[in-house]
Each structure stands twice: as structure tokens, then as C-alpha cells.
Design an enzyme around this catalytic site. Structure first.
Site, PDB file in Angstrom:
ATOM      1  N   ASP A   1       0.779  -1.250   0.000  1.00 57.12           N
ATOM      2  CA  ASP A   1       0.000   0.000   0.000  1.00 57.12           C
ATOM      3  C   ASP A   1       0.811   1.302   0.000  1.00 57.12           C
ATOM      4  O   ASP A   1       0.462   2.253   0.722  1.00 57.12           O
ATOM      5  CB  ASP A   1      -0.971   0.013   1.201  1.00 57.12           C
ATOM      6  CG  ASP A   1      -2.037  -1.058   1.113  1.00 57.12           C
ATOM      7  OD1 ASP A   1      -1.961  -1.911   0.213  1.00 57.12           O
ATOM      8  OD2 ASP A   1      -2.949  -1.063   1.962  1.00 57.12           O
TER       9      ASP A   1
ATOM     10  N   LYS B   1      -7.035  -4.586  -3.324  1.00 50.34           N
ATOM     11  CA  LYS B   1      -7.862  -5.144  -2.238  1.00 50.34           C
ATOM     12  C   LYS B   1      -8.844  -4.091  -1.747  1.00 50.34           C
ATOM     13  O   LYS B   1      -8.661  -2.897  -1.979  1.00 50.34           O
ATOM     14  CB  LYS B   1      -6.978  -5.637  -1.086  1.00 50.34           C
ATOM     15  CG  LYS B   1      -6.183  -4.534  -0.439  1.00 50.34           C
ATOM     16  CD  LYS B   1      -5.277  -5.073   0.639  1.00 50.34           C
ATOM     17  CE  LYS B   1      -4.344  -4.001   1.144  1.00 50.34           C
ATOM     18  NZ  LYS B   1      -5.000  -2.796   1.643  1.00 50.34           N
TER      19      LYS B   1
ATOM     20  N   CYS C   1      -2.477  -2.762   7.480  1.00 48.26           N
ATOM     21  CA  CYS C   1      -2.344  -3.691   6.348  1.00 48.26           C
ATOM     22  C   CYS C   1      -1.055  -4.507   6.377  1.00 48.26           C
ATOM     23  O   CYS C   1      -1.056  -5.664   5.958  1.00 48.26           O
ATOM     24  CB  CYS C   1      -2.522  -2.937   5.041  1.00 48.26           C
ATOM     25  SG  CYS C   1      -4.255  -2.440   4.838  1.00 48.26           S
TER      26      CYS C   1
HETATM   27  C1  VGL Z   1      -5.008   0.807   5.532  1.00 44.68           C
HETATM   28  C2  VGL Z   1      -6.483   1.921   6.878  1.00 44.68           C
HETATM   29  C3  VGL Z   1      -7.463   1.829   5.922  1.00 44.68           C
HETATM   30  C4  VGL Z   1      -3.620   0.283   5.321  1.00 44.68           C
HETATM   31  C5  VGL Z   1      -5.978   0.702   4.564  1.00 44.68           C
HETATM   32  O1  VGL Z   1      -3.178   0.176   4.160  1.00 44.68           O
HETATM   33  O2  VGL Z   1      -2.945  -0.029   6.325  1.00 44.68           O
HETATM   34  N1  VGL Z   1      -5.268   1.404   6.688  1.00 44.68           N
HETATM   35  N2  VGL Z   1      -7.200   1.209   4.769  1.00 44.68           N
END
Ligand code: VGL
Ligand code: ZN
Length: 195
Positions: A15, A102, A141
Site C-alpha cells: 500500500d 484489495k 495492512c
Molecule cells: C489501511 C487503513 C485503511 C492500510 C488501509 O493500508 O494499512 N489502513 N485502509
């Protein structure tokens, strides 16, 4: 602890998108600072022909995790927006790279790169046995991807010099690292890789 990479190894970059950078909608402090280190890992794996998997949060505009829809987060990583793009300096190799989206359906969230994705079957296809995980956010994540990998039977390494956490509550990141270690991940730094 020295680790020698083999053909059964893969890198998972979690991410590294604009919305998780300090200028983004859901900022992770200093997330941009780990780009050079992640690039060093990416370069090492890809120059050995080892696969690199880039997960990305890839939400519809009305996603369940957003505050307006009962979730806890500001809108972030909406599909096909600037905020959902990878950090511009992140190296995305031409070959042996895989983009794993995702959280793509409105009614489900996914903190793990394995949840509702093809990541596991892609790893199986390549006969991967060990995964090395870096990126953001450590306490969401990254943690869920690491624990997901362990639960699926992968030997898992946490790239301690290439992760950053959100710390919604003080100490979340350190607690997450402790949980991942307790689950069996091995903490590793770039210097620990040997040729
Ligand atoms: C994430 C919060 C909401 C992450 C993704 O990538 O850790 N955190 N969506
Ligand atoms: Zn999200």
C-alpha cells in the site's frame, strides 16, 4: 541475522499509495521516508528475477470503511484517483511484478493483501515459500498481511527498516510489531541480506 535470498522468495510491498503519504487523505507519518529503502529491496529482488507483489488499497467511492458509510476512515484510495496511485518514486519493475488490489467491493474491507485477492494463488503458482513484507501501515495492512502469510504457512520476514505505522492510538505500531513477532515473523533489515 543474515539471510540469503533463494528462488523461493518473494517481496510484498504493501500500500505505498499517495493517500497514505504525509500529503494524502489518510496520512501515515513519514511513509514517504521508506521509499528509498523499499526501492533497495525492490531492486535486489527484481535483479535476482524474484517476484515483487505490490498491494494497493483500491476502494469504490462509497466504500464501507469510509466515515460517511459507517466506517472509521476518511475517504482514501478511491479507485482511479491520484490518491490511489503509488508514490511516484516507488520503483515498479517491468517484469515479475504483480499489482494486488484489495478492498475493491463496497461492502467488504480488507487489511490483508490475501483477503479477497489472488495473492495466495500467485505465490503458489511461483512456488514461493518465504515472503518479505514492507510498506504501510504497520498497524493495519502490513500486520494483517504478515499474519495472513504466516497462517497460510509462509515463512515471513518483516522488513523493519521499510515499514511505517499510523498510531491511531499511541503505541499501536510497536504493539503490532510485537504481535507479528509473536506470530512468528522474523525481523530483518536490508543489511541482513547477503549475496
Ligand atoms: C489501511 C487503513 C485503511 C492500510 C488501509 O493500508 O494499512 N489502513 N485502509
Ligand atoms: Zn482502506
Amino acid at each position: 541475522m543474515k539471510v540469503k535470498l533463494t528462488e523461493r522468495d518473494a517481496l510484498i510491498v504493501v500500500d505505498m499509495q499517495n493517500d497514505f503519504m504525509p500529503w494524502g487523505a489518510l496520512p501515515v507519518p513519514d511513509a514517504d521516508k521508506i521509499v528509498p529503502k523499499l526501492n533497495a529491496y525492490i531492486d535486489t529482488f527484481s535483479s535476482m528475477g524474484l517476484p515483487v507483489y505490490f498491494t494497493r488499497d483500491w476502494h469504490p467511492v462509497d466504500h464501507i470503511s469510509f466515515k460517511d458509510n459507517g466506517g472509521i476512515w476518511p475517504p482514501h484510495c478511491v479507485q482511479d484517483t491520484e490518491g490511489a496511485k503509488f508514490h511516484k518514486d516507488l520503483i515498479i519493475p517491468k517484469d515479475n511484478k504483480f499489482i494486488i488490489s484489495k478492498g475493491t467491493s463496497k461492502d467488504f474491507d480488507a487489511y490483508s493483501g490475501f483477503q479477497g485477492t489472488l495473492l495466495e494463488s500467485l505465490l503458489r503458482e511461483r512456488n514461493v515459500k518465504r515472503v518479505f513484507v514492507g510498506g504501510v501501515a504497520t498497524d493495519y495492512c502490513v500486520k494483517n498481511t504478515v499474519i495472513g502469510a504466516i497462517n497460510l504457512g509462509y515463512q515471513t520476514f518483516l522488513l523493519i527498516d521499510a515499514i511505517k505505522g499510523v498510531d491511531v492510538n499511541a503505541g499501536d505500531t510497536d504493539r503490532a510489531i510485537g504481535q507479528m513477532m509473536k506470530a512468528g515473523t522474523v525481523v530483518l533489515s536490508f543489511e541482513d541480506l547477503t549475496a
